[in-house]
Write a protein that holds these residues in place. Structure first.
Motif, mmCIF file in Angstrom:
data_model
loop_
_atom_site.group_PDB
_atom_site.id
_atom_site.type_symbol
_atom_site.label_atom_id
_atom_site.label_comp_id
_atom_site.label_asym_id
_atom_site.label_seq_id
_atom_site.Cartn_x
_atom_site.Cartn_y
_atom_site.Cartn_z
ATOM 1 N N VAL A 267 0.858 -1.182 0.000
ATOM 2 C CA VAL A 267 0.000 0.000 0.000
ATOM 3 C C VAL A 267 0.899 1.238 0.000
ATOM 4 C CG1 VAL A 267 -1.824 1.265 1.186
ATOM 5 C CG2 VAL A 267 -1.787 -1.243 1.260
ATOM 6 N N LEU A 268 0.757 2.060 -1.035
ATOM 7 C CA LEU A 268 1.612 3.226 -1.196
ATOM 8 C C LEU A 268 0.770 4.501 -1.212
ATOM 9 C CD1 LEU A 268 3.716 1.767 -4.138
ATOM 10 C CD2 LEU A 268 4.492 1.996 -1.776
ATOM 11 N N MET B 23 7.724 10.506 -8.827
ATOM 12 C CA MET B 23 7.330 10.001 -10.139
ATOM 13 C C MET B 23 5.807 10.053 -10.296
ATOM 14 S SD MET B 23 10.337 8.820 -11.459
ATOM 15 C CE MET B 23 10.054 7.477 -12.604
ATOM 16 N N LEU B 24 5.363 10.575 -11.426
ATOM 17 C CA LEU B 24 3.957 10.536 -11.792
ATOM 18 C C LEU B 24 3.566 9.106 -12.146
ATOM 19 C CD1 LEU B 24 1.331 12.140 -12.751
ATOM 20 C CD2 LEU B 24 2.394 12.098 -15.014
ATOM 21 N N VAL B 25 2.434 8.624 -11.630
ATOM 22 C CA VAL B 25 1.905 7.310 -12.004
ATOM 23 C C VAL B 25 0.926 7.528 -13.156
ATOM 24 C CG1 VAL B 25 0.640 5.278 -11.241
ATOM 25 C CG2 VAL B 25 2.196 6.443 -9.666
ATOM 26 N N ASP B 26 1.254 6.984 -14.334
ATOM 27 C CA ASP B 26 0.466 7.262 -15.535
ATOM 28 C C ASP B 26 0.091 5.955 -16.229
ATOM 29 O OD1 ASP B 26 -0.745 8.228 -17.783
ATOM 30 O OD2 ASP B 26 0.919 9.507 -18.417
ATOM 31 N N GLY C 259 -6.204 8.538 -2.182
ATOM 32 C CA GLY C 259 -4.785 8.791 -2.370
ATOM 33 C C GLY C 259 -3.930 7.570 -2.107
ATOM 34 N N GLN C 260 -4.300 6.438 -2.737
ATOM 35 C CA GLN C 260 -3.565 5.189 -2.526
ATOM 36 C C GLN C 260 -3.303 4.467 -3.847
ATOM 37 O OE1 GLN C 260 -5.965 2.814 0.170
ATOM 38 N NE2 GLN C 260 -4.751 3.449 1.933
ATOM 39 N N LEU C 261 -2.139 3.845 -3.904
ATOM 40 C CA LEU C 261 -1.817 2.867 -4.934
ATOM 41 C C LEU C 261 -1.535 1.557 -4.208
ATOM 42 C CD1 LEU C 261 -0.986 1.852 -7.775
ATOM 43 C CD2 LEU C 261 1.322 2.743 -7.292
#
Length: 246
Positions: free
Chosen positions: A11-12, A36-39, A128-130
């Motif tokens: 969990v990031l 880094m942008l997650v795209d 707001g999670q990845l």
């Protein structure tokens, strides 16, 4: 012998910068932390020339980068990418200035599908999670399609069947065709700008129903579904399905 492979979930936290979602603690070739942008809409990952020099990434090949503003040939390399306790080897990156991305914030690069395809992942814009390799959420499973290496789904837009790429880097939904909206805007990409007309889109996909802000860009291309439209998306690269919303 039966072998069972277990994937530990990670969990990031994601930093939201305007429409973009950003990871702040990324290490490339052991160097960092980098922002880094997650795209999900980017086939390759990207780093700036300054970061390439810092991490010792030497160009080894060339890659065509395609955006709605056009295409160009750029140098590429492979790097090690570490987030939390996960380290991935030989991740393809292209080396380029990122004017549109860096305009949002002081970012070092983009994590695209060359990294994301190694996981099942959930992006939750609202929380707001990845989450990498987490539990499968409830909801309708929509078959995962691929368009130029990017995740896509079949859906209806304004009553018409379409295919849309899931794009966490897009501020709004992007449609292609003849615009008939309420005013003109400029859409920024790292390849330049395109003019577009503003519109509204009625979206149906699986059990998701919603109305989205959109822009219409002249020409023919694949619809881009901004993740801000749905708020939350789970992509299973292993089982080839997508779950929207919930």
């Amino acid at each position: 012998m039966l072998l069972i492979c277990a994937f530990a979930s990670i969990v990031l936290p994601l930093l939201q910068v305007e429409h973009a979602v950003v990871l702040e603690h990324v290490y490339l070739n052991g160097q960092g932390p980098l922002r880094m942008l997650v795209d999900t809409g980017a086939q390759s990952s990207s780093i700036t020339p300054q970061v390439a020099r810092r991490i010792g990434a030497e160009p080894r090949f060339r890659v065509e980068q395609v955006t709605i503003a056009g295409s160009r040939i750029l140098p590429g390399a492979h790097t090690r990418v570490r987030v939390a306790h996960s380290e991935q080897q030989d991740v393809e990156v292209i080396i380029t200035e990122l004017p549109a991305t860096r305009r949002l914030a002081l970012l070092d690069g983009v994590l695209g599908q060359s990294w994301l395809t190694r996981f099942d992942y959930l992006i939750d814009v609202d929380r707001g999670q990845l989450i990498l390799d987490g539990e499968i959420p409830p909801g309708t499973r929509i078959p995962l399609l691929l368009v130029d290496g990017r995740p896509a789904i079949s859906l209806k837009v304004n009553g018409s069947q379409s295919v849309a790429v899931l794009d966490s880097g897009a501020p709004v939904m992007v449609l292609f065709g003849k615009g008939s909206g309420n005013g003109m805007v400029q859409v920024a990409t790292n390849n330049g700008f395109r003019e577009a007309s503003q519109a509204r889109a009625y979206v149906t996909a699986g059990n998701y129903r919603g109305v989205a802000d959109a822009v219409v860009v002249p020409g023919q291309d694949t619809t881009l579904l901004s993740l801000r439209t749905v708020g939350r998306v789970f992509v299973s690269n292993r089982r080839k399905f997508v779950v929207l919303g919930q």
